[in-house]
Enzyme design. Structure first.
Site, mmCIF file in Angstrom:
data_model
loop_
_atom_site.group_PDB
_atom_site.id
_atom_site.type_symbol
_atom_site.label_atom_id
_atom_site.label_comp_id
_atom_site.label_asym_id
_atom_site.label_seq_id
_atom_site.Cartn_x
_atom_site.Cartn_y
_atom_site.Cartn_z
ATOM 1 N N GLU A 5 -11.174 27.095 -20.397
ATOM 2 C CA GLU A 5 -10.382 27.892 -21.347
ATOM 3 C C GLU A 5 -11.125 27.973 -22.683
ATOM 4 O O GLU A 5 -11.971 27.130 -22.988
ATOM 5 C CB GLU A 5 -8.998 27.208 -21.494
ATOM 6 C CG GLU A 5 -8.036 27.803 -22.465
ATOM 7 C CD GLU A 5 -7.670 29.275 -22.230
ATOM 8 O OE1 GLU A 5 -8.583 30.110 -22.254
ATOM 9 O OE2 GLU A 5 -6.467 29.566 -22.087
ATOM 10 N N ASP A 6 -10.806 28.974 -23.477
ATOM 11 C CA ASP A 6 -11.470 29.084 -24.779
ATOM 12 C C ASP A 6 -10.840 28.135 -25.805
ATOM 13 O O ASP A 6 -11.535 27.421 -26.507
ATOM 14 C CB ASP A 6 -11.480 30.542 -25.292
ATOM 15 C CG ASP A 6 -10.099 31.184 -25.365
ATOM 16 O OD1 ASP A 6 -9.090 30.516 -25.021
ATOM 17 O OD2 ASP A 6 -10.021 32.365 -25.755
ATOM 18 N N ASP B 35 -4.019 25.911 -28.015
ATOM 19 C CA ASP B 35 -3.364 26.035 -29.311
ATOM 20 C C ASP B 35 -1.967 25.407 -29.191
ATOM 21 O O ASP B 35 -1.822 24.201 -29.296
ATOM 22 C CB ASP B 35 -3.345 27.541 -29.637
ATOM 23 C CG ASP B 35 -2.768 27.888 -30.990
ATOM 24 O OD1 ASP B 35 -2.844 27.064 -31.903
ATOM 25 O OD2 ASP B 35 -2.234 28.996 -31.143
ATOM 26 N N LYS C 268 -6.914 23.066 -30.840
ATOM 27 C CA LYS C 268 -6.223 23.157 -32.133
ATOM 28 C C LYS C 268 -4.987 22.258 -32.049
ATOM 29 O O LYS C 268 -3.862 22.724 -31.932
ATOM 30 C CB LYS C 268 -5.822 24.613 -32.373
ATOM 31 C CG LYS C 268 -5.894 25.053 -33.821
ATOM 32 C CD LYS C 268 -5.296 26.427 -34.008
ATOM 33 C CE LYS C 268 -6.285 27.549 -33.917
ATOM 34 N NZ LYS C 268 -5.663 28.882 -34.144
ATOM 35 N N ASP D 99 -11.277 36.549 -30.217
ATOM 36 C CA ASP D 99 -11.132 37.938 -30.674
ATOM 37 C C ASP D 99 -9.999 38.127 -31.658
ATOM 38 O O ASP D 99 -9.156 37.253 -31.840
ATOM 39 C CB ASP D 99 -10.839 38.836 -29.461
ATOM 40 C CG ASP D 99 -9.431 38.620 -28.935
ATOM 41 O OD1 ASP D 99 -9.041 37.448 -28.743
ATOM 42 O OD2 ASP D 99 -8.692 39.607 -28.751
#
Ligand code: 5GP
Length: 172
Positions: free
Chosen positions: A96-97, A100, A128, A156
């Site tokens: 995963e990027d 959060d 995060k 993005d």
């Protein structure tokens, strides 16, 4: 570079850390075959950079979920496209990027568990932690990031800026 961006993680830092992660994952999956699930679209860049540095035999799967619109979370997670092949009995690594609130990964893990993989681990480029609402297990973390909206290296804003070779945050 857009004047409102501030570099948070440089290209060199990204490459060095991804190299370390690749070595660690190779070590952990020694002698095994791996199915890497790339979470579209943000994790494409990280998945490619990570797996090109790995020696473990692996297959790729892609899954698309959506949870964000613009820079604000909608809170709702949707499965857009599912895996192509079965992962039953397989060793699976989700790439995963960013994690959060944890909503997307929590949803994804429940979805993937129902497909009965042998093992299921999570690798994220960024974490995060400050924003977490739902606890999710993370096995590999590239970078801890502050509670700021980040762009570049796959991250993005409305599908823009993904190809910046570094991770930047919006200033102010
Ligand atoms: P979560 O469900 O954990 O709140 O959010 C996960 C998804 O939100 C990520 O896969 C990513 O698409 C998006 N996201 C969360 N924080 C950021 C951020 O700082 N920048 C960008 N571009 N996307 C983010």
């Amino acid at each position: 570079m857009d004047e409102n961006f501030k570099v948070l993680i440089s290209k060199e830092e990204l490459e060095a850390r991804i190299e370390e992660l690749a070595k660690q994952i190779d070590e952990d999956y020694k002698g095994k075959e791996l199915t890497v699930i790339c979470v579209m679209r943000g994790a494409v860049f990280f998945t490619v950079q990570l797996t090109l540095r790995m020696k473990t035999k692996l297959k790729y799967e892609f899954i698309t979920i959506s949870s964000y619109s613009g820079t604000d979370t909608t809170g709702e997670v949707m499965l857009r496209t599912d895996l192509r092949d079965s992962i039953e009995g397989k060793d699976v690594l989700v790439v995963e990027d960013i994690i959060d609130t944890g909503r997307s990964m929590s949803y994804l893990l429940e979805h993937l568990k129902s497909k009965n993989p042998r093992t299921l681990k999570v690798c994220t480029l960024a974490n995060k932690a400050e924003r977490r609402e739902i606890e999710v297990p993370i096995d590999y973390i590239g970078f801890e990031v502050p509670n700021k909206y980040i762009v570049g290296y796959g991250f993005d804003i409305d599908n823009n800026y993904r190809n910046l070779p570094y991770v930047a945050c919006l200033e102010g």
